[in-house]
Write an enzyme that holds these catalytic residues in place. Structure first.
Site, mmCIF file in Angstrom:
data_model
loop_
_atom_site.group_PDB
_atom_site.id
_atom_site.type_symbol
_atom_site.label_atom_id
_atom_site.label_comp_id
_atom_site.label_asym_id
_atom_site.label_seq_id
_atom_site.Cartn_x
_atom_site.Cartn_y
_atom_site.Cartn_z
ATOM 1 N N PRO A 125 2.040 9.681 6.352
ATOM 2 C CA PRO A 125 0.772 9.145 6.182
ATOM 3 C C PRO A 125 -0.167 10.267 5.533
ATOM 4 O O PRO A 125 -1.110 9.688 4.621
ATOM 5 C CB PRO A 125 0.196 9.320 7.987
ATOM 6 C CG PRO A 125 1.360 8.903 8.528
ATOM 7 C CD PRO A 125 2.563 9.554 7.760
ATOM 8 N N ASN A 126 0.327 11.481 5.134
ATOM 9 C CA ASN A 126 -0.580 12.369 4.543
ATOM 10 C C ASN A 126 0.491 12.895 3.557
ATOM 11 O O ASN A 126 0.015 14.045 2.670
ATOM 12 C CB ASN A 126 -1.126 13.551 5.484
ATOM 13 C CG ASN A 126 -2.182 13.197 6.286
ATOM 14 O OD1 ASN A 126 -3.206 12.219 5.923
ATOM 15 N ND2 ASN A 126 -1.965 13.256 7.693
ATOM 16 N N GLY A 128 2.318 11.860 -0.032
ATOM 17 C CA GLY A 128 2.967 10.946 -1.100
ATOM 18 C C GLY A 128 3.755 11.637 -2.072
ATOM 19 O O GLY A 128 5.059 12.030 -2.019
ATOM 20 N N GLN A 340 -5.755 -13.644 -18.316
ATOM 21 C CA GLN A 340 -6.934 -14.073 -18.998
ATOM 22 C C GLN A 340 -6.721 -15.376 -19.727
ATOM 23 O O GLN A 340 -7.476 -16.253 -19.830
ATOM 24 C CB GLN A 340 -7.469 -12.835 -19.884
ATOM 25 C CG GLN A 340 -8.744 -12.992 -20.531
ATOM 26 C CD GLN A 340 -10.150 -13.029 -19.362
ATOM 27 O OE1 GLN A 340 -9.652 -12.483 -18.452
ATOM 28 N NE2 GLN A 340 -10.930 -13.433 -19.860
ATOM 29 N N GLU A 367 7.567 5.628 -7.335
ATOM 30 C CA GLU A 367 8.539 6.267 -8.036
ATOM 31 C C GLU A 367 7.748 7.310 -8.745
ATOM 32 O O GLU A 367 8.249 7.707 -10.033
ATOM 33 C CB GLU A 367 9.438 5.355 -9.169
ATOM 34 C CG GLU A 367 10.408 4.499 -8.114
ATOM 35 C CD GLU A 367 11.388 5.158 -7.529
ATOM 36 O OE1 GLU A 367 11.585 6.338 -7.841
ATOM 37 O OE2 GLU A 367 11.918 4.579 -6.702
ATOM 38 N N GLU A 371 0.057 9.710 -12.876
ATOM 39 C CA GLU A 371 -0.533 10.997 -12.998
ATOM 40 C C GLU A 371 0.661 11.977 -12.929
ATOM 41 O O GLU A 371 0.619 13.162 -13.761
ATOM 42 C CB GLU A 371 -1.545 11.293 -11.878
ATOM 43 C CG GLU A 371 -2.815 10.546 -11.945
ATOM 44 C CD GLU A 371 -2.794 9.021 -11.759
ATOM 45 O OE1 GLU A 371 -3.790 8.447 -12.324
ATOM 46 O OE2 GLU A 371 -1.755 8.435 -11.043
#
Length: 387
Positions: A125-126, A128, A340, A367, A371
């Protein structure tokens, strides 16, 4: 240098026919309903060997390279990214990182047959991108391990035959080396269930349908000592060793999504009429399609290069980060451009273009986020990369 041989073209054409015949109709029906990939389709993937593309022939796999793996992945993703993703749940075991020869002999043939598909429980949860912050714990109890903690983003936790868990077995002594002390555990279980001592709930999400993504709670989940994969405390290194291939695979998925959107938009531009002519006759639409096709091809050629480098066993972590970054950013942009072209029709679930758009957005996150890829690339450029 020409990458495409006659054999590779045949592999590509076969995968394309399979995707359009077997996958696309299922995707168009089930994705709007948020339905799961049917067992029958999973079996068809197994029958053509797609769970064992890169598994060596000695273990019953096709024994092909990452290049062929990504060729097939692009074709499957053009139909449904979730199907292009599920094949990694068999092929992912191919390297057998940390496994003993005996474990490879048991697990790899089952994976190649599509009988041993996995789910990865790494994020929390905290936690990544910062895997060093993992807090889920595994402690020894006699010959067993006992697991306590929470995991997040565990896709296919219910449908898989095993969960590959990364848990902390010791605390780092150096704050700069938080990744030390993480270990891998292979938790076998029956399909359709969670392991004893594990409870979970599906996470509501906006795309990547076809399978459920879970939040899991481990409460005194007891595992035999044999569940430990490789050396204790070495999980981070096993994970890192597979990142180049995983990022090439994600690039292939991104390219497949973008190509699906382009092909659908091109067909729609020839059918849809406004002001007395097909919208494909308008220069703005034609040039939009031209830019989309160019972006896709640029990403594909970079992917081919990266795949070839991996297959030649040349290090290419910078280039793998580049193709993952470029292809995923491209996929979101191109699928949005395709939507579009469809105009208001694209914002309905009556056309697959909205699926490609939703799923493309995810490729910039999993994956390793865009950043993270930029950090890897810039570290190389600035001489800060580490072995």
């Amino acid at each position: 240098m020409g990458y495409m041989t006659d054999e590779r073209r045949l592999i590509q054409e076969t995968a394309r026919a399979f995707a359009m015949k077997e996958v696309l109709p299922v995707a168009n029906k089930l994705d709007p309903e948020k339905g799961d990939i049917p067992p029958e389709l999973i079996q068809k993937l197994a029958d053509v060997g797609y769970f064992g593309i890169v598994i060596p022939e000695q273990y019953g796999g096709l024994g092909l390279g990452v290049f062929e793996y990504c060729l097939i992945t692009e074709e499957l993703a053009r139909a449904w990214m979730s199907v292009a993703s599920i094949i990694a749940r068999g092929n992912g075991l191919s390297a057998g990182r940390g496994m003993t020869d005996a474990q490879r002999a048991v697990f790899l043939p089952r994976a190649a047959r599509g009988e041993f598909l996995g789910a990865a429980a790494m994020s929390e949860p905290n936690v990544g991108s910062d895997l060093g912050a993992i807090s889920c714990r595994a402690r020894r109890d006699g010959d067993d391990w006992v697991i306590n903690g929470n995991k997040y983003w565990c896709t296919f936790a219910d449908g898989a035959d095993y969960i590959m868990l990364v848990a902390r077995t010791s605390d780092p002594t150096d704050p700069k080396r938080k990744h030390v002390g993480l270990s891998s555990f292979l938790i076998e279980k029956p399909r359709g269930t969670l392991p004893p001592g594990v409870k979970g709930a599906p996470i509501p999400k906006i795309g990547y349908f076809g399978w459920k993504t879970w939040e899991l709670a481990f409460d005194d989940c007891r595992l035999p000592g044999s569940a430990l994969i490789g050396e204790e405390g070495r999980a981070f290194y096993y994970i890192s060793a597979g990142l180049e291939r995983a990022r090439a695979h994600t690039a292939a998925r991104s390219i497949g999504l973008a190509r699906g959107a382009l092909e659908d938009a091109t067909a729609y531009a020839q059918e849809r009429r406004q002001f007395g002519q097909a919208i494909g006759d308008f220069q703005n639409t034609r040039f939009r399609l031209a830019r989309m096709a160019t972006d896709i091809e640029a990403a594909r050629q970079l992917m081919y290069f990266v795949c070839d480098e991996i297959d030649q066993k040349r290090r290419c972590d910078k280039e793998a980060a580049m193709v993952k970054l470029f292809a995923s950013e491209m996929a979101e942009r191109v699928t949005s451009e395709a939507l579009q072209v469809f105009g208001g029709a694209g914002y309905t679930t009556l056309h697959a273009v909205e699926r490609y758009w939703r799923d493309a957005r995810l490729t910039k996150i999993f994956e390793g986020t865009s950043e993270i890829q930029q950090r890897i690339i810039s570290d190389h450029l600035l001489g800060k990369s580490r072995a």
